[in-house]
Enzyme design. Structure first.
Site, PDB file in Angstrom:
ATOM      1  N   CYS A   1      -0.534   4.131   2.138  1.00 42.37           N
ATOM      2  CA  CYS A   1      -0.358   3.978   3.592  1.00 42.37           C
ATOM      3  C   CYS A   1       1.105   4.186   3.994  1.00 42.37           C
ATOM      4  O   CYS A   1       1.395   4.795   5.014  1.00 42.37           O
ATOM      5  CB  CYS A   1      -0.762   2.580   4.067  1.00 42.37           C
ATOM      6  SG  CYS A   1      -2.176   1.870   3.244  1.00 42.37           S
ATOM      7  N   ASP A   2       2.029   3.635   3.215  1.00 43.44           N
ATOM      8  CA  ASP A   2       3.418   3.543   3.671  1.00 43.44           C
ATOM      9  C   ASP A   2       4.428   4.400   2.901  1.00 43.44           C
ATOM     10  O   ASP A   2       5.567   4.543   3.344  1.00 43.44           O
ATOM     11  CB  ASP A   2       3.884   2.070   3.583  1.00 43.44           C
ATOM     12  CG  ASP A   2       3.044   1.163   4.481  1.00 43.44           C
ATOM     13  OD1 ASP A   2       2.520   1.669   5.494  1.00 43.44           O
ATOM     14  OD2 ASP A   2       2.900  -0.024   4.160  1.00 43.44           O
TER      15      ASP A   2
ATOM     16  N   CYS B   1       0.829  -1.211   0.000  1.00 46.96           N
ATOM     17  CA  CYS B   1       0.000   0.000   0.000  1.00 46.96           C
ATOM     18  C   CYS B   1       0.862   1.259   0.000  1.00 46.96           C
ATOM     19  O   CYS B   1       1.374   1.664   1.050  1.00 46.96           O
ATOM     20  CB  CYS B   1      -0.941  -0.005   1.204  1.00 46.96           C
ATOM     21  SG  CYS B   1      -2.007   1.448   1.262  1.00 46.96           S
TER      22      CYS B   1
END
Ligand SMILES: Cc1cc2nc3c(=O)[nH]c(=O)nc-3n(C[C@H](O)[C@H](O)[C@H](O)COP(=O)(O)OP(=O)(O)OC[C@H]3O[C@@H](n4cnc5c(N)ncnc54)[C@H](O)[C@@H]3O)c2cc1C
Length: 320
Positions: A137-138, A134
């Site tokens: 997200c990261d 992701c």
């Protein structure tokens, strides 16, 4: 007396909430079970630009909660629970969940899929420590560091382009010399200076100390092995259907996807499937939504008539 729902839906992605919306709007006693959060894979889509009605695009984290809001406003009940097993008691479908038993006359499986893994040394060990699925997200954790993206489809290029906002450089590693991704994404990727491709190459291992530091690569044509320093590896090499809880009951294809007819009906009366989890799915948000609507209409028809055979003779009917 034990409560029996008209329709239970497994999975709170686009397919599940669309099915729920249609079922609730037809005044069915409908329940959606979701194990994590509203939206499913939508939450991995940073910016969606191919869902009709949003000319400026829409963020996945905005669309996810809206799906739930829309369906619950029309009367869909939603419960946070993971379905672990399914069995049949004559025509009633009985679901074992981590929050107890749920019984229903019709079941729509919209449990989607999860990311496939490479199965190489270091992949599991460094998950959350540089191995990710992701970018939204990261990605920010790797600002000004080089990262690698594995894969050649839409998801890989989408995520690689997003990562160029943060990383010092993004290398897309693909085992072939052509991409599956749509032309628009290919054009964008090729026009992005920070992004380069490594063709005909597979990753053999992910290495590091506390966190990812490098990957070992192999050229599939020459067999030559090299190493590349990266702070993170984002893996998009396909999806695996979430169908383990159905095994031996509902017919699956060789990939574990649920086999349905055009009305999303499985071979088991009253069990339907919708979205990425079914075979022949185009794996897009709009097709998942279409599947969800179709499955709900077919389920409603089954509840009304008790008929279960393939065909295009749909007649509008209601739960009550
Ligand atoms: C990185 C990325 C970018 C993408 N970008 C786009 C894009 O721009 N445009 C586009 O059209 N498509 C895009 N897609 C594809 C799109 O996201 C999917 O096709 C779509 O979200 C599938 O929806 P679904 O409802 O079938 O399944 P999912 O969204 O996977 O939902 C399934 C839900 O079921 C739940 N679940 C699973 N098992 C259980 C269980 N046992 N019990 C309870 N709940 C369970 C899961 O938690 C999940 O919430 C993208 C995909 C990815 C990975």
């Amino acid at each position: 007396m034990t409560h029996i729902y008209d329709i239970v839906i497994i999975g709170g992605g686009v397919a599940g909430f669309t099915a729920g919306l249609y079922a609730a709007r037809d005044r069915c006693r409908a329940l959606l079970l979701e194990r994590f959060a509203a939206g499913g894979q939508v939450l991995n889509c940073e910016h969606i630009e191919n869902y009709p009605g949003f000319p400026d695009g829409i963020a996945g984290y905005t669309l996810g909660p809206l799906l739930q809001q829309h369906a619950t406003k029309l009367g869909l009940a939603v419960q946070l629970a993971e379905v672990q097993a399914l069995h049949l008691e004559e025509t009633v479908k009985v679901l074992q969940t981590d929050s107890g038993e749920v019984r229903t006359k019709a079941l729509i499986v919209a449990s989607g899929s999860r990311f496939a893994t490479l199965g190489i040394p270091g992949e599991e060990e460094f998950l959350g420590k540089g191995v990710s699925h992701c970018a939204a997200c990261d990605g920010a954790f790797f600002s000004d560091h080089p990262v690698a993206v594995i894969g050649g489809g839409d998801a890989a290029l989408d995520e690689a382009l997003l990562l160029t906002r943060y990383a010092s450089h993004v290398t897309v590693i693909h085992r072939r010399d052509t991409l599956r991704a749509c032309q628009l994404l290919q054009e964008r990727a090729r026009a992005t200076q920070k992004l380069t491709f490594r063709w005909n190459t597979v990753v053999r291992a992910i290495e590091g100390n506390e966190r990812v530091q490098r990957i070992l690569l192999e050229d599939v044509k020459t067999g030559q092995q090299t190493s590349m320093n990266v702070a993170a590896v984002f893996i998009y090499i396909g999806l695996k259907p979430n169908t383990e809880f159905l095994r031996h009951l509902v017919p699956l294809n060789e990939r574990g996807q649920i086999v349905t007819d055009l009305w999303m009906r499985t071979a088991i009366p009253g069990i339907l499937a919708a979205g990425d989890v079914r075979h022949e799915s185009a794996r897009q948000l709009i097709t998942a939504a279409g599947d969800g609507a179709t499955a709900a209409l077919a389920a409603i028809r089954y509840l009304r008539t008790g008929e279960w055979h393939a065909g295009n003779d749909y007649v509008f009917s209601r739960c009550q």
